[in-house]
Design an enzyme around this catalytic site. Structure first.
Site, PDB file in Angstrom:
ATOM      1  N   PRO A  37       0.702  -1.416   0.085  1.00 15.12           N
ATOM      2  CG  PRO A  37       0.059  -0.889   2.163  1.00 15.12           C
ATOM      3  CD  PRO A  37       0.805  -1.745   1.346  1.00 15.12           C
ATOM      4  CB  VAL A  39      -0.225   7.623   1.253  1.00 17.18           C
ATOM      5  CG1 VAL A  39      -1.142   9.126   1.411  1.00 17.18           C
ATOM      6  CG2 VAL A  39      -0.113   6.986   2.542  1.00 17.18           C
ATOM      7  CB  CYS A 120       1.125   4.062   9.078  1.00 17.45           C
ATOM      8  SG  CYS A 120       1.424   5.524   8.516  1.00 17.45           S
ATOM      9  CE  LYS A 161       3.112  -3.163   5.050  1.00 16.42           C
ATOM     10  NZ  LYS A 161       4.010  -2.343   5.755  1.00 16.42           N
ATOM     11  CG  ASP A 222      15.990  -2.626   2.910  1.00 20.20           C
ATOM     12  OD1 ASP A 222      15.474  -1.468   2.642  1.00 20.20           O
ATOM     13  OD2 ASP A 222      16.897  -3.027   3.713  1.00 20.20           O
ATOM     14  NE  ARG A 245      11.957   2.793   0.678  1.00 20.69           N
ATOM     15  CZ  ARG A 245      13.181   2.598   0.886  1.00 20.69           C
ATOM     16  NH1 ARG A 245      14.122   3.664   0.548  1.00 20.69           N
ATOM     17  NH2 ARG A 245      13.680   1.723   1.467  1.00 20.69           N
TER      18      ARG A 245
END
Length: 347
Positions: A37, A39, A120, A161, A222, A245
């Site tokens: 997920p 944002v 988060c 999570k 990572d 990412r």
């Protein structure tokens, strides 16, 4: 399609059940490839894009349960889906059983599972008692999971999570407690809530979690390439590996490409245009996707465009950007530079 009580939706199919996907991938001697997920950026066009490039399971951005339940506008803006949006996990921010159950009741026919965000670290979320705030309240998380499972049983799958704690005994206690409450799988980000992303993820801690429970476990942190996914799966023994990412920068990664392919750019443009993705989100996606593909000054030119029309004109002026239905749409690896008329005259 939005999560409206009047919308119609087909029954979820067994092959899109995440637990079945974990088993299928294990039979193929690999972890499940998961797009986590993000944002603002895990919206429908991007979810469809990464599935095109071999992602097995894809998450929505986190949706605040209370706002979603109470606000029609929030429902329309936060969640859209269609028949191809599978396997999809909706991530929810909630801190009590009532909000969570109301959210699940409204959205569960449209998704393959519910993911409860307990990791988060954003300060605004923590102040609201959601995200990483729940890491210190395993009993509350267990009650929330149990409430969903008591009402829906196997009809609704639920994941938690988390991030790791500084004291890994707390992490083990947390995951064992939510497993006993009936959680279907657990995703572990191998950093604490205060660890910077520049610090390496702790894969030994994730392996400890995997060894402490019997439900499936997903490793997060990572993962920037297909090789990373296999290596992380090997190091942790996990059933799935989540990229965030890495896949934002390279949606082609699970198909084995080391940077965004030009075909991915064409497919993304097609989906963003078809689904009406806002200009700034479209521009940001393309900027991140092309950071390692084009020179910095070229990316800056793209980022200087002021509207969706200007952005598409910029692409058409500089590149061969194929549309759906054209030969080799979505297939090129390298950018298809357009030869300008003045350059042609010098050849």
């Amino acid at each position: 399609m939005s999560a409206s009580p009047n919308a119609t939706v087909s029954a979820r199919r067994p092959e899109h059940n995440p637990l079945n996907i974990f088993k299928k991938c294990a039979a193929e001697s690999r972890p499940a490839f998961i797009c986590g997920p993000m944002v603002r950026y895990s919206k429908l066009p991007f979810r469809e894009l990464v599935r095109h490039f071999k992602a097995d399971i894809v998450y929505t951005p986190m949706i605040l349960a209370r706002e979603f339940v109470r606000n029609d506008i929030a429902r329309l803006s936060d969640f859209t889906t269609n028949e191809d949006d599978r396997c999809v996990i909706v991530q929810v921010g909630a801190n009590n059983e009532t909000d969570l159950l109301r959210f699940v009741e409204m959205i569960h026919p449209y998704v393959d599972a519910i993911g409860l965000n307990c990791g988060c670290p954003i300060k605004e979320q923590v102040r609201e008692g959601i995200g990483a705030a729940l890491m210190t309240e395993p009993e509350k998380v267990a009650r929330m999971v149990q409430a969903v499972k008591e009402k829906y049983g196997s009809k609704v799958l639920i994941e938690t999570k988390i991030r790791i704690h500084k004291d890994l005994n707390e992490t083990v206690r947390f995951v064992q407690m939510v497993e006993a409450a009936g959680v279907d799988w657990i995703t572990v980000h191998g950093r604490t809530k205060t660890t910077r992303s520049s610090q390496p993820a702790d894969f030994e801690a994730i392996r400890l979690v995997k060894e402490s429970v019997s439900c499936p476990v997903v490793a997060n942190g990572d993962c920037f390439s297909l090789a990373d996914a296999y290596e992380i799966g090997e190091k942790t023994g996990c059933d799935g590996v989540m990229a965030v990412r890495g896949i934002l920068a390279n949606p082609s990664m699970f198909a084995g490409y080391d940077k965004t392919t030009w075909g991915a750019v064409e497919v993304f443009w097609d989906l963003a245009s078809a689904y009406g993705l806002p200009f700034r989100i479209t521009q940001h996606h393309l900027s991140v996707m092309l950071e390692k593909v084009l020179k910095r000054e070229v990316v800056k030119q793209m980022n200087d465009t002021k509207s969706l029309v200007e952005l598409i004109d910029w692409f058409d002026d500089n590149f061969e950007l194929r549309r759906r239905g054209e030969a080799r749409f979505g297939e090129s690896v390298e950018p298809a530079w357009r030869v300008r008329r003045e350059e042609m005259a010098r050849i």
